[in-house]
Structures are given as C-alpha cells and as structure tokens.
Design a protein around this motif. Sequence first.
Motif, PDB file in Angstrom:
ATOM      1  N   ARG A 112      -2.402 -12.829  -4.174  1.00  0.00           N
ATOM      2  CA  ARG A 112      -2.300 -12.022  -2.946  1.00  0.00           C
ATOM      3  C   ARG A 112      -0.849 -11.936  -2.471  1.00  0.00           C
ATOM      4  O   ARG A 112      -0.386 -10.880  -2.056  1.00  0.00           O
ATOM      5  N   MET A 113      -0.131 -13.063  -2.525  1.00  0.00           N
ATOM      6  CA  MET A 113       1.278 -13.069  -2.124  1.00  0.00           C
ATOM      7  C   MET A 113       2.108 -12.167  -3.037  1.00  0.00           C
ATOM      8  O   MET A 113       3.009 -11.470  -2.574  1.00  0.00           O
ATOM      9  N   LYS A 114       1.816 -12.172  -4.307  1.00  0.00           N
ATOM     10  CA  LYS A 114       2.530 -11.335  -5.264  1.00  0.00           C
ATOM     11  C   LYS A 114       2.310  -9.863  -4.945  1.00  0.00           C
ATOM     12  O   LYS A 114       3.237  -9.065  -4.966  1.00  0.00           O
ATOM     13  N   GLU A 115       1.066  -9.496  -4.630  1.00  0.00           N
ATOM     14  CA  GLU A 115       0.758  -8.106  -4.282  1.00  0.00           C
ATOM     15  C   GLU A 115       1.458  -7.703  -2.992  1.00  0.00           C
ATOM     16  O   GLU A 115       1.966  -6.585  -2.877  1.00  0.00           O
ATOM     17  N   THR A 127       4.306  -8.907  -1.754  1.00  0.00           N
ATOM     18  CA  THR A 127       5.743  -8.747  -1.988  1.00  0.00           C
ATOM     19  C   THR A 127       6.033  -7.472  -2.757  1.00  0.00           C
ATOM     20  O   THR A 127       7.045  -6.824  -2.516  1.00  0.00           O
ATOM     21  N   LEU A 128       5.143  -7.090  -3.659  1.00  0.00           N
ATOM     22  CA  LEU A 128       5.337  -5.828  -4.374  1.00  0.00           C
ATOM     23  C   LEU A 128       5.209  -4.649  -3.432  1.00  0.00           C
ATOM     24  O   LEU A 128       5.946  -3.673  -3.546  1.00  0.00           O
ATOM     25  N   GLU A 129       4.292  -4.715  -2.464  1.00  0.00           N
ATOM     26  CA  GLU A 129       4.134  -3.634  -1.503  1.00  0.00           C
ATOM     27  C   GLU A 129       5.358  -3.518  -0.611  1.00  0.00           C
ATOM     28  O   GLU A 129       5.770  -2.428  -0.234  1.00  0.00           O
ATOM     29  N   LYS A 130       5.973  -4.654  -0.259  1.00  0.00           N
ATOM     30  CA  LYS A 130       7.168  -4.627   0.582  1.00  0.00           C
ATOM     31  C   LYS A 130       8.371  -4.070  -0.158  1.00  0.00           C
ATOM     32  O   LYS A 130       9.245  -3.462   0.450  1.00  0.00           O
ATOM     33  N   ARG A 131       8.441  -4.261  -1.472  1.00  0.00           N
ATOM     34  CA  ARG A 131       9.584  -3.810  -2.255  1.00  0.00           C
ATOM     35  C   ARG A 131       9.560  -2.309  -2.531  1.00  0.00           C
ATOM     36  O   ARG A 131      10.593  -1.727  -2.829  1.00  0.00           O
ATOM     37  N   VAL A 132       8.394  -1.705  -2.455  1.00  0.00           N
ATOM     38  CA  VAL A 132       8.291  -0.284  -2.761  1.00  0.00           C
ATOM     39  C   VAL A 132       8.924   0.506  -1.616  1.00  0.00           C
ATOM     40  O   VAL A 132       8.548   0.376  -0.457  1.00  0.00           O
ATOM     41  N   VAL A 133       9.919   1.321  -1.935  1.00  0.00           N
ATOM     42  CA  VAL A 133      10.603   2.140  -0.938  1.00  0.00           C
ATOM     43  C   VAL A 133      10.254   3.582  -1.223  1.00  0.00           C
ATOM     44  O   VAL A 133      10.489   4.098  -2.311  1.00  0.00           O
TER      45      VAL A 133
END
Length: 178
Positions: free
Chosen positions: A148-151, A153-159
Amino acid sequence: MTLLVFYDIIYIRKAVVKMASVICAQCKKRLDNDYIYYEKTAKKLCSMECMSLFLQSEKEKEDRYKLEKTICRVFNVSEISTRIRKDIKNLTEKEGLAYSQISAILHYIYDIEGKITYTDSLYYVPQYKDKARAFYNDLKEKAAQAERMKEETLEKRVVKPVVNSAKRRNTLFDPNKI
C-alpha cells in the motif's frame, strides 16, 4: 476367402474400439457423455467436481513432498523415519493441520526461532502452532502495508502536465520564430 476374413478382422477391431469407453481418473465411472475434462497430464475426468478433487489431491501430494524435503533439511537426514511419518499422520488427523502448515511451522521453529534439533521428532509442532500462525499473519500484514505504501508513493510521484488549451488555440504559427 482371405479378403472376407481380413474385412471381418477390421470390422471386429472397429467394433471393439467403439465399444471401449473412457473411464474417469478420479471416480472410476464410465464416461458416456460428450463433455470430458482433461488435466495437464491428459487424464480424463467426468465432471468439474472430479476435476477439482483431482487437482486438490495433486496439490496435497506436492505439499507432502515439500514437507518431506523440509524435514530432511531440518533434521539433516536422507530419508524420513517411521516415527516422523507417524507424527505427520497424527498431526494431520488429530490436530487438523495440512502438510503446508506443518512445513511452515517447522520453518518457524528451526529457521526463525533457531531451535536446535536433538531428536528426529515433530514434538514441537503443536506447541509452536499459535506462535507460527501469529508470526506469518504479521508477515502478511507487513507485506500488504508495504504494498500500500509503495502504491501511495507512486501516486505522489506521478505529475500530470497542465495544458492551457485556450492559449494554444489563440496562438498562430509564426514562421519568423523558427
């Protein structure tokens, strides 16, 4: 005369082939219907129920093989003794443990807890059953939380790029700017 005998033999062979029926690999019933289920090893089964029972028995065989390999590794033996086989039978029948559960408990006792093996016995398995279950449940929980944490962080990185479409339409192509 030989031609007639030859044709009679062919006819008899064809009749025998047509009369031979397929037998279900699980329940041993004669298969008369048109729908036959096949397993990877080309075994013929009569119904989806027999197919699931067959696959369950194959998984059980595979789990038992893995348990035997785990026991050989833990106790440093080449073959399993009759005492251990008796212990396995008692654990599966009386305690209600599956082969994969016994293997996981042995892994917990000797690899994670670091218990030293003195005898070739599964004496510790019922004692450590609850501790091993709690350990593996915590491990699954931590793995799910990490996923869940990995998902997140990936959502936060998407610009997402912001494009002003009104500004694009009003601008004209200027060949002098090239």
